[in-house]
Scaffold this motif. Sequence first.
Motif, PDB file in Angstrom:
ATOM      1  N   ARG A   1       1.406  -1.007   0.413  1.00  0.00           N
ATOM      2  CA  ARG A   1       0.044   0.357   0.631  1.00  0.00           C
ATOM      3  C   ARG A   1       1.284   1.176   0.080  1.00  0.00           C
ATOM      4  NH1 ARG A   1      -5.408   0.993   1.348  1.00  0.00           N
ATOM      5  NH2 ARG A   1      -5.730   3.032   2.677  1.00  0.00           N
ATOM      6  N   LEU A   2       0.286   2.560  -0.871  1.00  0.00           N
ATOM      7  CA  LEU A   2       1.617   3.583  -1.161  1.00  0.00           C
ATOM      8  C   LEU A   2       0.562   4.445  -1.322  1.00  0.00           C
ATOM      9  CD1 LEU A   2       3.915   2.361  -4.014  1.00  0.00           C
ATOM     10  CD2 LEU A   2       4.060   1.944  -1.942  1.00  0.00           C
ATOM     11  N   VAL A   3       0.355   5.668  -0.509  1.00  0.00           N
ATOM     12  CA  VAL A   3      -0.398   6.173  -0.368  1.00  0.00           C
ATOM     13  C   VAL A   3       0.650   7.337   0.278  1.00  0.00           C
ATOM     14  CG1 VAL A   3      -2.632   6.744   0.859  1.00  0.00           C
ATOM     15  CG2 VAL A   3      -2.055   4.422   0.629  1.00  0.00           C
ATOM     16  N   ASN A   4      -0.352   8.968  -0.378  1.00  0.00           N
ATOM     17  CA  ASN A   4       0.227   9.819  -0.243  1.00  0.00           C
ATOM     18  C   ASN A   4       1.412  10.641  -0.251  1.00  0.00           C
ATOM     19  OD1 ASN A   4      -0.229  12.492  -0.138  1.00  0.00           O
ATOM     20  ND2 ASN A   4       0.382  12.884   2.460  1.00  0.00           N
ATOM     21  N   PHE A   5       1.665  10.096  -1.784  1.00  0.00           N
ATOM     22  CA  PHE A   5       2.792  10.371  -2.428  1.00  0.00           C
ATOM     23  C   PHE A   5       2.996  12.310  -2.625  1.00  0.00           C
ATOM     24  CE2 PHE A   5       6.068  11.788  -6.045  1.00  0.00           C
ATOM     25  CZ  PHE A   5       7.319  11.574  -5.841  1.00  0.00           C
ATOM     26  N   LEU A   6       4.204  12.137  -1.610  1.00  0.00           N
ATOM     27  CA  LEU A   6       4.547  14.244  -1.853  1.00  0.00           C
ATOM     28  C   LEU A   6       5.359  14.951  -2.583  1.00  0.00           C
ATOM     29  CD1 LEU A   6       6.048  14.214   1.637  1.00  0.00           C
ATOM     30  CD2 LEU A   6       3.772  13.981   1.356  1.00  0.00           C
ATOM     31  N   ASN A   7       5.635  14.256  -3.266  1.00  0.00           N
ATOM     32  CA  ASN A   7       6.165  15.245  -4.854  1.00  0.00           C
ATOM     33  C   ASN A   7       6.881  17.045  -4.370  1.00  0.00           C
ATOM     34  OD1 ASN A   7       6.642  14.704  -7.505  1.00  0.00           O
ATOM     35  ND2 ASN A   7       4.880  15.422  -8.431  1.00  0.00           N
ATOM     36  N   SER A   8       7.680  16.509  -3.420  1.00  0.00           N
ATOM     37  CA  SER A   8       7.985  17.896  -3.181  1.00  0.00           C
ATOM     38  C   SER A   8       8.605  18.858  -4.114  1.00  0.00           C
ATOM     39  CB  SER A   8       8.896  17.917  -2.029  1.00  0.00           C
ATOM     40  OG  SER A   8       9.405  17.278  -1.898  1.00  0.00           O
ATOM     41  N   THR A   9       9.580  17.770  -5.264  1.00  0.00           N
ATOM     42  CA  THR A   9      10.612  18.705  -5.946  1.00  0.00           C
ATOM     43  C   THR A   9      10.086  19.282  -7.434  1.00  0.00           C
ATOM     44  OG1 THR A   9      11.017  16.762  -6.884  1.00  0.00           O
ATOM     45  CG2 THR A   9      12.704  17.769  -5.101  1.00  0.00           C
ATOM     46  N   GLY A  10       8.242  17.734  -7.474  1.00  0.00           N
ATOM     47  CA  GLY A  10       7.437  18.077  -9.258  1.00  0.00           C
ATOM     48  C   GLY A  10       8.329  17.324  -9.736  1.00  0.00           C
ATOM     49  N   ASN A  11       9.364  16.149  -9.308  1.00  0.00           N
ATOM     50  CA  ASN A  11       9.956  15.643 -10.461  1.00  0.00           C
ATOM     51  C   ASN A  11       9.278  14.073 -10.495  1.00  0.00           C
ATOM     52  OD1 ASN A  11      11.668  17.393 -11.323  1.00  0.00           O
ATOM     53  ND2 ASN A  11      13.297  16.757  -9.750  1.00  0.00           N
ATOM     54  N   GLY A  12       8.809  13.203  -9.676  1.00  0.00           N
ATOM     55  CA  GLY A  12       7.626  12.444  -9.782  1.00  0.00           C
ATOM     56  C   GLY A  12       8.326  11.404  -9.158  1.00  0.00           C
ATOM     57  N   THR A  13       8.226  10.269  -8.857  1.00  0.00           N
ATOM     58  CA  THR A  13       9.033   9.055  -8.372  1.00  0.00           C
ATOM     59  C   THR A  13       8.533   7.989  -9.665  1.00  0.00           C
ATOM     60  OG1 THR A  13       9.981   7.710  -6.750  1.00  0.00           O
ATOM     61  CG2 THR A  13       7.064   8.058  -7.434  1.00  0.00           C
ATOM     62  N   ASP A  14       9.957   6.380  -9.764  1.00  0.00           N
ATOM     63  CA  ASP A  14       9.921   5.716 -10.370  1.00  0.00           C
ATOM     64  C   ASP A  14       9.572   4.798  -9.432  1.00  0.00           C
ATOM     65  OD1 ASP A  14      10.213   6.887 -12.719  1.00  0.00           O
ATOM     66  OD2 ASP A  14      12.910   6.731 -12.343  1.00  0.00           O
ATOM     67  N   ILE A  15       8.565   4.050  -9.843  1.00  0.00           N
ATOM     68  CA  ILE A  15       8.075   2.655  -9.450  1.00  0.00           C
ATOM     69  C   ILE A  15       7.683   1.595  -9.640  1.00  0.00           C
ATOM     70  CG2 ILE A  15       6.174   1.807  -7.267  1.00  0.00           C
ATOM     71  CD1 ILE A  15       5.415   4.086  -6.719  1.00  0.00           C
ATOM     72  N   GLN A  16       8.313   0.330  -9.584  1.00  0.00           N
ATOM     73  CA  GLN A  16       8.983  -0.900 -10.680  1.00  0.00           C
ATOM     74  C   GLN A  16       8.038  -2.246  -9.310  1.00  0.00           C
ATOM     75  OE1 GLN A  16      13.247  -0.960 -11.297  1.00  0.00           O
ATOM     76  NE2 GLN A  16      12.681  -0.396 -13.736  1.00  0.00           N
ATOM     77  N   PHE A  17       7.834  -2.639 -10.044  1.00  0.00           N
ATOM     78  CA  PHE A  17       7.546  -4.480  -9.029  1.00  0.00           C
ATOM     79  C   PHE A  17       7.521  -5.610 -10.198  1.00  0.00           C
ATOM     80  CE2 PHE A  17       4.545  -1.482  -7.579  1.00  0.00           C
ATOM     81  CZ  PHE A  17       4.513  -1.855  -6.124  1.00  0.00           C
ATOM     82  N   LEU A  18       8.826  -5.903  -9.660  1.00  0.00           N
ATOM     83  CA  LEU A  18       9.414  -6.948 -10.413  1.00  0.00           C
ATOM     84  C   LEU A  18       9.155  -8.133  -9.777  1.00  0.00           C
ATOM     85  CD1 LEU A  18      12.789  -4.732 -11.264  1.00  0.00           C
ATOM     86  CD2 LEU A  18      10.917  -4.820 -12.427  1.00  0.00           C
ATOM     87  N   SER A  19       8.823  -9.454 -10.393  1.00  0.00           N
ATOM     88  CA  SER A  19       8.283 -10.860 -10.079  1.00  0.00           C
ATOM     89  C   SER A  19       7.670 -10.556  -9.025  1.00  0.00           C
ATOM     90  CB  SER A  19      10.087 -11.521 -10.379  1.00  0.00           C
ATOM     91  OG  SER A  19      10.340 -11.343 -11.777  1.00  0.00           O
ATOM     92  N   HIS A  20       6.857  -9.632  -8.060  1.00  0.00           N
ATOM     93  CA  HIS A  20       6.042  -9.112  -6.953  1.00  0.00           C
ATOM     94  C   HIS A  20       5.123 -10.339  -7.053  1.00  0.00           C
ATOM     95  CE1 HIS A  20       4.918  -7.137  -3.674  1.00  0.00           C
ATOM     96  NE2 HIS A  20       4.103  -7.703  -4.058  1.00  0.00           N
ATOM     97  N   THR A  21       5.120 -11.640  -5.846  1.00  0.00           N
ATOM     98  CA  THR A  21       3.902 -12.163  -5.898  1.00  0.00           C
ATOM     99  C   THR A  21       2.682 -11.404  -4.762  1.00  0.00           C
ATOM    100  OG1 THR A  21       5.282 -13.695  -6.453  1.00  0.00           O
ATOM    101  CG2 THR A  21       3.529 -14.206  -5.038  1.00  0.00           C
ATOM    102  N   SER A  22       1.976 -11.024  -5.237  1.00  0.00           N
ATOM    103  CA  SER A  22       0.765 -10.664  -3.815  1.00  0.00           C
ATOM    104  C   SER A  22      -0.572 -11.588  -4.123  1.00  0.00           C
ATOM    105  CB  SER A  22       0.089  -9.533  -4.051  1.00  0.00           C
ATOM    106  OG  SER A  22      -0.269  -8.739  -2.952  1.00  0.00           O
ATOM    107  N   ARG A  23      -0.789 -12.183  -3.600  1.00  0.00           N
ATOM    108  CA  ARG A  23      -1.701 -13.085  -2.908  1.00  0.00           C
ATOM    109  C   ARG A  23      -2.458 -13.349  -1.896  1.00  0.00           C
ATOM    110  NH1 ARG A  23       1.633 -18.819  -4.607  1.00  0.00           N
ATOM    111  NH2 ARG A  23       2.599 -17.218  -2.716  1.00  0.00           N
TER     112      ARG A  23
END
Length: 183
Positions: free
Chosen positions: A94-116
Motif C-alpha cells: 500500500r503506497l499512499v500520499n506521495f508528496l512530490n515536493s520537487t515536482g519530479n515524480g518518482t519511478d515505482i517498479q514491481f518486478l517478479s512480485h507475488t501478492s495473493r
Amino acid sequence: NGVIEDVAINDAILHGIALNNFTGDWQFNRNDIVRSGFDGMQLQNNTAPTSVLSFEDNNVRLNGRDGIGLTNYDAAEITFDNNITDANGRDGVRLVNFLNSTGNGTDIQFLSHTSRNNIENGLHVNGGDGNREFLNSLITGNVANGIRIQNWTNTNPTDRTLISSFNGGNSTISGNGTGAGAG
C-alpha cells in the motif's frame, strides 16, 4: 541511509519494521515478517525527494493490515523486486500520499512480485506522478483488486504505466474480486 536485511520477525504487537520521519536511501532485503498486529513493514514521512528505496526478496505475510506500507513518502525511485506479500488483512503493498515536493515524480517498479489472497488489494497505489511498472508479477486471489491505482498522473511525457512481462517472464493477474485482474 540504511540496510535492514536477513531479519525474521514473528508476532510483533504493532509493525514488524517501522521507520518514521526518515531520509536517505534504504534497502530491505531477505526479511521474513509474519503475523504483525498492524503492518509487516511501515514507512512513514520520508521527506527526501532524492531517496532510493529498495525492497528485495522479502516474505511479508499474514499481517493484520498491510504487508508493506508507505505513507506520506517522497522518493526518486522505489523498487519492489521478488517480494511475497500474501494473506494480509488489507493490502499486500500500500503506497499512499506521495508528496512530490520537487515536482519530479518518482519511478515505482514491481518486478517478479507475488501478492495473493489479501483481504483488499494485492497492490494499492494512491497518489503519485511518474513511471509505474508491474512486470513478471503474480497477483491472484485478492478479495478486492489485484492492482488498484488512484490519483496518479504521468506529467512528464516520457512517463508511463506498464503492466507486462519481460525477458521471458510471465505476469498473471487474475482471480481477484474487482478491478485489474478480476475474475
